[in-house]
Enzyme design. Structure first.
Site, PDB file in Angstrom:
ATOM      1  CE  LYS A  35     -14.976  98.232  48.685  1.00 13.48           C
ATOM      2  NZ  LYS A  35     -14.983  99.684  48.416  1.00 13.48           N
ATOM      3  CB  SER A  41     -12.532 101.982  48.840  1.00 15.20           C
ATOM      4  OG  SER A  41     -13.735 102.000  48.100  1.00 15.20           O
ATOM      5  CB  SER A  66     -11.881  98.692  45.536  1.00 18.51           C
ATOM      6  OG  SER A  66     -12.388  99.462  46.597  1.00 18.51           O
TER       7      SER A  66
END
Length: 406
Positions: A57, A54, A117
Site C-alpha cells: 500500500k 500490505s 490498512s
C-alpha cells in the site's frame, strides 16, 4: 589534456560501542537506512523478492499523493464503491466494510488505507485513479521501475494474495506480488521525502471512519509503535505493516530523533509482536551507533589539492575549493574516506567553473547507485584565469624545451 588524481584519506574517526554484529532481528530479511542519504546501516538478505503483504500500500499511497499533486484528483473527490470494493468490504482482511454504492471522499479512503490498512478503501482509490485495479497495477510497476525498485512486482493495489480474491483475482500472467526489503526501503524513502504529508496521516494512532454515523468504524493503527499504543517507541511516526500467511509479519518503520531519520524494514517476522521488537532493535542500534556530521562546507580546501594545473593560461595554476556544504551519516567508530579527483583545465577558466570533485564514503553501501553519487560534490575554481597570449605561450614552450634537455 586531463589528469585524474585520486587519493584515499582518513577523514574522521569516531568511537562507539554499538555493533551490527550484535543485532539478531531473526527475520527473513531486514534493512536499516538513513532516510536523508539512502545509506544502508544494516542489511540482511535485502535483495530477495518476498511477498510484501500490505506494505504494498505504500506504492498506492505514493500514486494517490502524486495524483493529488498533479491535480488529476482532489482530496474532496467522491468515490462510489464498486462491486469489487463491496466484495473486499466483506472478505478483504482489514477493511472498513464499504457498502455497495457507498460514496466516500478520497481523503476518507486514504485515511482508512494509511491508518487502518483497509483493503476495500485502497482498491477504491486505485479504481478512482485508473478505472480498474489492473490498469492501476500497471502504474504501480511503472513507478517502481522509475524509482529503481529492481526486485518488485505488483499485481494488486492492496497486497492481498490472489487465492482469496475469488472472481476478482488478477490473471496468472501477472506473476506474483513480491518486493525485496531494499525496494521497500526505496519506496518508503521516496514516499516520505517526496510527500511529507504521508507521515502526518500514517502517524495517527487512532481515528474513526464514518464518525457519527450508525456504522462507524474505530480504526486503531496497526503500527503499534506509535505514541499511546502497545509498543510505543520514541520518534516513531510511520509507516506500514503487513501480514499474509505467505509473507509472515512485515513492517516498514520510520523514526526521527533530532536531525536523524531512519527507515527500517523487517520481512517474515514470526508474529505481530516480533516485527515490532525486531524494528526496535534496528532503530535503537541506528540511533546509538550513527550520527550526522558536517563533512565539508562551501569554500573548504582539501589538503594537498588546493590548486590544479591550467594549460595556456596567464597563470599556470588555479586555486580550487569545495562548492557546497555536505553532511553525512557516519558510524561513530568508523573511518570515512574521501576520494579527490581534479582535472587539468585549459584557459580561459571562469570563477566557479567545475574542475573536479570529492567523493565521500565511497566504500559504504547505498540503496541505489545514484544515492551514492549524491555524496559526491564539486570542486570549483576560486578565480578567473585568462588565456595567455600567443607570444607568452611560445616563450614557455621554448623554455620548457631547453629545460627538458637538461
Amino acid at each position: 589534456m586531463k589528469k585524474l588524481v585520486s587519493l584515499l584519506l582518513v577523514l574522521l574517526v569516531f568511537t562507539g560501542t554499538a555493533s551490527a554484529a550484535d543485532l539478531s532481528p531473526d527475520v527473513r530479511s531486514a534493512i536499516l537506512v538513513d532516510a536523508a542519504s539512502g545509506k544502508i546501516l544494516y542489511q540482511e538478505n535485502i535483495d530477495t523478492p518476498m511477498p510484501p503483504a500490505s506494505m504494498t500500500k505504500m506504492m498506492t499511497e505514493y500514486l494517490v499523493l502524486e495524483a493529488i499533486k498533479d491535480k488529476t484528483i482532489t482530496w474532496d473527490d467522491i468515490v462510489t464503491t464498486s462491486d469489487y470494493g463491496f466484495f473486499l468490504g466483506r472478505y478483504g482482511g482489514s477493511r472498513v466494510f464499504l457498502n455497495e454504492k457507498e460514496r466516500r471522499t478520497v481523503r476518507e479512503l486514504y485515511e482508512a488505507m494509511a491508518i487502518y490498512s483497509a483493503n476495500d478503501a485502497t482498491a477504491m482509490l486505485a479504481e478512482h485513479i485508473a478505472s480498474t485495479e489492473t490498469a492501476f497495477v500497471e502504474l504501480m510497476n511503472e513507478k517502481g521501475q522509475e524509482l529503481g525498485m529492481k526486485d518488485s512486482n505488483f499485481i494488486t493495489s492492496t497486497g492481498l494474495p490472489r487465492n482469496i480474491l475469488s472472481d476478482y483475482a488478477p490473471p496468472i500472467s501477472l506473476g506474483e506480488q513480491v518486493m525485496s526489503a531494499r525496494d521497500a526501503a526505496i519506496l518508503a524513502r521516496e514516499l516520505i521525502n517526496t510527500f511529507p504529508e504521508a507521515l502526518k496521516i500514517a502517524s495517527t494512532p487512532k481515528a474513526v471512519f464514518r464518525q457519527g454515523e450508525d456504522d462507524q468504524v474505530e480504526m486503531i493503527n496497526w503500527n503499534w509503535m506509535l505514541p499511546g499504543l502497545w509498543y510505543e517507541l520514541e520518534g516513531v511516526d510511520g509507516l506500514k505493516t503487513g501480514y499474509t500467511e505467505a509473507a509472515g509479519n512485515c513492517f516498514t518503520g520510520t523514526a526521527k530523533r533530532g536531525n536523524i531519520r531512519l527507515i527500517s524494514v523487517v520481512m517474515g517476522a514470526k508474529s505481530k509482536e516480533h516485527r515490532f521488537k525486531a524494528t526496535k532493535e534496528l532503530l535503537e542500534y541506528g540511533f546509538e551507533a550513527f550520527t550526522v556530521e558536517k563533512i565539508a562546507k562551501k569554500g573548504d580546501t582539501i589538503k594537498g589539492y588546493e590548486k590544479t594545473k591550467v594549460l595556456k593560461g596567464k597563470k599556470l595554476e588555479v586555486p580550487v575549493e569545495v562548492a557546497e556544504d555536505i553532511s553525512l551519516m557516519v558510524k561513530r567508530d568508523s573511518k570515512i574516506e574521501k576520494v579527490v579527483s581534479l582535472t587539468t583545465v585549459e584557459a580561459p577558466v571562469k570563477k566557479g567553473q567545475v574542475i573536479g570533485s570529492v567523493a565521500f564514503d565511497s566504500e559504504s553501501d547505498y540503496l541505489r547507485e545514484k544515492d551514492k553519487q549524491d555524496t559526491e560534490i564539486n570542486m570549483v575554481a576560486v578565480e578567473e584565469i585568462e588565456k595567455a597570449s600567443l607570444i607568452i605561450r611560445l616563450f614557455r614552450g621554448i623554455k620548457n624545451f631547453f629545460l627538458g634537455l637538461f
